[in-house]
Motif scaffolding. Structure first.
Motif, PDB file in Angstrom:
ATOM      1  N   ASN A  46      -6.655   4.604   8.232  1.00 33.90           N
ATOM      2  CA  ASN A  46      -7.183   5.069   6.943  1.00 33.90           C
ATOM      3  C   ASN A  46      -7.181   3.969   5.893  1.00 33.90           C
ATOM      4  O   ASN A  46      -8.091   3.892   5.080  1.00 33.90           O
ATOM      5  N   TYR A  80     -10.926   1.574   6.028  1.00 34.01           N
ATOM      6  CA  TYR A  80     -11.819   1.711   4.881  1.00 34.01           C
ATOM      7  C   TYR A  80     -12.584   0.410   4.623  1.00 34.01           C
ATOM      8  O   TYR A  80     -13.743   0.432   4.222  1.00 34.01           O
ATOM      9  N   HIS A 124     -10.209  10.457  14.125  1.00 33.91           N
ATOM     10  CA  HIS A 124      -9.472  11.605  13.582  1.00 33.91           C
ATOM     11  C   HIS A 124      -9.676  12.894  14.393  1.00 33.91           C
ATOM     12  O   HIS A 124      -9.015  13.890  14.134  1.00 33.91           O
TER      13      HIS A 124
END
Length: 131
Positions: free
Chosen positions: A54, A58, A70
């Protein structure tokens, strides 16, 4: 007499201790261990990796790949919700809504116990080899 403790603290302690014993057994009798014994530890490693993905993802990973990564945790919670609905149909009490979180914490502690004990045993073996 066998006494059952019906509280979350005991349940979580049970999960952690089971994980610890998986780690111990791996070093005492590795032939007794199977892949399913390590699924909670793999789960913990995966959950930890979600935080890394995460943050770093990004900047460096396309959003579609992050979403695909995910999927397992989403499936886990969908299955947890499904089991919660089944339990609620059998016994409609307010606490049933907490089950997905209880499942998560139990499985996480189980895996954490396994990882902790594996790392502890590796450390002990390494320090023994130095002597």
């Amino acid at each position: 007499n066998y006494i059952i403790n019906y509280n979350l603290k005991s349940l979580y302690k049970y999960g952690l201790n089971n994980g610890v014993w998986n780690g111990k057994t791996l070093f005492i009798s590795p032939d007794a261990m199977r892949l399913f014994h390590f699924v909670p530890a793999i789960f913990v490693a995966y959950v930890a990796s979600l935080f890394v993905i995460n943050v770093l993802g990004y900047f460096f990973i396309p959003m579609k790949l992050i979403l695909i990564y995910h999927l397992p945790i989403m499936i886990y919670f969908v299955l947890g919700l499904n089991e919660t609905l089944k339990a609620y149909k059998q016994n409609p009490i307010i606490y049933t809504s907490a089950l997905p979180f209880i499942f998560f914490k139990f499985h996480f502690l189980y895996g954490l116990g396994t990882i902790k004990e594996i790392l502890r045993n590796i450390y002990l073996k390494l320090t023994f080899l130095k002597k």
